[in-house]
Design an enzyme around this catalytic site. Structure first.
Site, PDB file in Angstrom:
ATOM      1  N   ASP A 124       0.870  -1.187   0.000  1.00  0.00           N
ATOM      2  CA  ASP A 124       0.000   0.000   0.000  1.00  0.00           C
ATOM      3  C   ASP A 124       0.903   1.232   0.000  1.00  0.00           C
ATOM      4  O   ASP A 124       0.639   2.225   0.662  1.00  0.00           O
ATOM      5  CB  ASP A 124      -0.915   0.006   1.232  1.00  0.00           C
ATOM      6  CG  ASP A 124      -1.974   1.101   1.158  1.00  0.00           C
ATOM      7  OD1 ASP A 124      -2.282   1.571   0.044  1.00  0.00           O
ATOM      8  OD2 ASP A 124      -2.493   1.505   2.221  1.00  0.00           O
ATOM      9  N   ASP A 159       2.749   2.404   8.031  1.00  0.00           N
ATOM     10  CA  ASP A 159       1.463   1.750   7.741  1.00  0.00           C
ATOM     11  C   ASP A 159       1.621   0.365   7.072  1.00  0.00           C
ATOM     12  O   ASP A 159       1.427   0.226   5.874  1.00  0.00           O
ATOM     13  CB  ASP A 159       0.636   2.699   6.847  1.00  0.00           C
ATOM     14  CG  ASP A 159      -0.848   2.420   6.937  1.00  0.00           C
ATOM     15  OD1 ASP A 159      -1.251   1.566   7.723  1.00  0.00           O
ATOM     16  OD2 ASP A 159      -1.609   3.077   6.191  1.00  0.00           O
TER      17      ASP A 159
HETATM   18  N1  LIG Z   1       5.011   7.332  13.816  1.00  0.00           N
HETATM   19  C1  LIG Z   1       4.287   8.373  13.436  1.00  0.00           C
HETATM   20  N2  LIG Z   1       4.695   9.639  13.707  1.00  0.00           N
HETATM   21  C2  LIG Z   1       3.969  10.698  13.318  1.00  0.00           C
HETATM   22  N3  LIG Z   1       2.795  10.619  12.649  1.00  0.00           N
HETATM   23  C3  LIG Z   1       2.328   9.397  12.349  1.00  0.00           C
HETATM   24  C4  LIG Z   1       3.036   8.222  12.714  1.00  0.00           C
HETATM   25  N4  LIG Z   1       2.319   7.154  12.279  1.00  0.00           N
HETATM   26  C5  LIG Z   1       1.236   7.645  11.681  1.00  0.00           C
HETATM   27  N5  LIG Z   1       1.208   9.001  11.709  1.00  0.00           N
HETATM   28  C6  LIG Z   1       0.168   9.880  11.163  1.00  0.00           C
HETATM   29  O1  LIG Z   1      -1.077   9.205  11.171  1.00  0.00           O
HETATM   30  C7  LIG Z   1      -1.575   9.017   9.841  1.00  0.00           C
HETATM   31  C8  LIG Z   1      -2.263   7.659   9.723  1.00  0.00           C
HETATM   32  O2  LIG Z   1      -1.334   6.620   9.978  1.00  0.00           O
HETATM   33  P1  LIG Z   1      -1.319   5.296   9.094  1.00  0.00           P
HETATM   34  O3  LIG Z   1      -1.085   5.639   7.669  1.00  0.00           O
HETATM   35  O4  LIG Z   1      -0.384   4.343   9.740  1.00  0.00           O
HETATM   36  O5  LIG Z   1      -2.783   4.759   9.334  1.00  0.00           O
HETATM   37  P2  LIG Z   1      -3.968   4.438   8.300  1.00  0.00           P
HETATM   38  O6  LIG Z   1      -4.362   3.057   8.595  1.00  0.00           O
HETATM   39  O7  LIG Z   1      -3.621   4.826   6.918  1.00  0.00           O
HETATM   40  O8  LIG Z   1      -5.049   5.370   8.842  1.00  0.00           O
HETATM   41  P3  LIG Z   1      -6.124   6.203   8.027  1.00  0.00           P
HETATM   42  O9  LIG Z   1      -6.689   5.302   6.975  1.00  0.00           O
HETATM   43  O10 LIG Z   1      -7.042   6.504   9.133  1.00  0.00           O
HETATM   44  O11 LIG Z   1      -5.379   7.367   7.474  1.00  0.00           O
HETATM   45  C9  LIG Z   1      -0.374   9.187   8.948  1.00  0.00           C
HETATM   46  O12 LIG Z   1      -0.734   9.660   7.671  1.00  0.00           O
HETATM   47  C10 LIG Z   1       0.441  10.233   9.703  1.00  0.00           C
HETATM   48  O13 LIG Z   1      -0.050  11.523   9.456  1.00  0.00           O
HETATM   49 MG   LIG Z   2      -2.009   5.225   5.855  1.00  0.00          MG
END
Ligand SMILES: Nc1ncnc2c1ncn2[C@@H]1O[C@H](COP(=O)(O)OP(=O)(O)OP(=O)(O)O)[C@@H](O)[C@H]1O
Ligand SMILES: [Mg+2]
Length: 231
Positions: free
Chosen positions: A170, A187
């Site tokens: 992804d 992610d």
């Molecule tokens: N380790 C981290 N430090 C800072 N920000 C983070 C971190 N992990 C995630 N984020 C923030 O949170 C957002 C969502 O995280 P992630 O992409 O892992 O989840 P997701 O499953 O795609 O969630 P969603 O579909 O709700 O966006 C990221 O785009 C980023 O902005």
């Molecule tokens: Mg994401």
């Protein structure tokens, strides 16, 4: 509902003899909410997966192909697709992301350092500080030089994943954070094991296409040459 979910996390963290305090929400999306949290006084990120009732697992099943449920009752539940099976897949999803972060972090690549997993929460290194969270690559304007360096870094990381046997599956500018002028891939729950997935190369190519399309706005890229590095 969200409050109840957080209470279980607070309780579990306390049981482990650790202390947490939520500072703020970084992002609330459809899959998860990510918080800025103090864990034992240290600023970290906490990704809390949404409750399975609120989530749609339709698109996740193909990633779980080849995944084994050890207990026959669990296998049956998953085959039937009942409510219990939703809970199983959900728990697996959270554990899987943490498991992958741990495995991949050891390879020395630029991803957030995993810290702790309890219930539906993953604690990991915060890419950011008390005021700012690292922006996603899609929200950053790169210079040519930055883009060139970042592109090579991302491809090298994807190649390290590949040689280790994992495809992110992804990958795009939405799952890469830009912090201190370096790209960090995030992610991972949907990432696949190339030894058990029927079409890992297809997923890899899609990831590489997304990355090439994004960086192609800043620099010239020979896609065939990039793909060639993986063969
Ligand atoms: N380790 C981290 N430090 C800072 N920000 C983070 C971190 N992990 C995630 N984020 C923030 O949170 C957002 C969502 O995280 P992630 O992409 O892992 O989840 P997701 O499953 O795609 O969630 P969603 O579909 O709700 O966006 C990221 O785009 C980023 O902005
Ligand atoms: Mg994401």
């Amino acid at each position: 509902m969200e409050k109840d979910g957080l209470k279980i996390i607070f309780d579990q963290v306390k049981k482990l003899g650790q202390e947490m305090e939520i500072s703020s929400v970084i992002k609330s999306g459809k899959e998860a909410t990510v918080y800025r949290v103090f864990l034992n006084g240290e600023l970290v990120a906490m990704k809390v997966y949404k409750n399975p009732e609120e989530r749609d697992f339709k698109n996740t099943s193909r990633y779980l192909e080849g995944k084994n449920y050890l207990k026959p009752s669990h296998r049956k539940a998953v085959a039937k697709g009942n409510r219990f099976s939703k809970k199983l897949k959900y728990e697996n999803w959270v554990k899987r992301e943490f498991f992958l972060l741990e495995k991949l972090y050891k390879l020395g690549v630029k991803i957030p350092k995993p810290i702790l997993q309890v219930e539906n929460a993953i604690f990991m290194e915060l890419l950011g500080d008390i005021e700012n969270a690292a922006p996603r690559l899609c929200d950053v304007e790169l210079t040519k030089k930055e883009a060139d360096k970042a592109f090579q870094s991302v491809i090298e990381t994807v190649l390290i994943f590949w040689n280790f046997g994992i495809v992110h599956a992804d990958l795009s500018e939405y799952n890469i954070l830009w912090w201190h002028k370096e790209p960090y891939i995030i992610d991972f729950p949907q990432a696949v094991d190339k030894r058990t997935h029927p079409n890992p190369f297809e997923l890899l190519e899609r990831d590489l296409k997304n990355i090439t399309r994004f960086f192609g706005k800043f620099i010239e890229i020979d896609f065939e040459e990039v793909v060639g590095r993986f063969e």
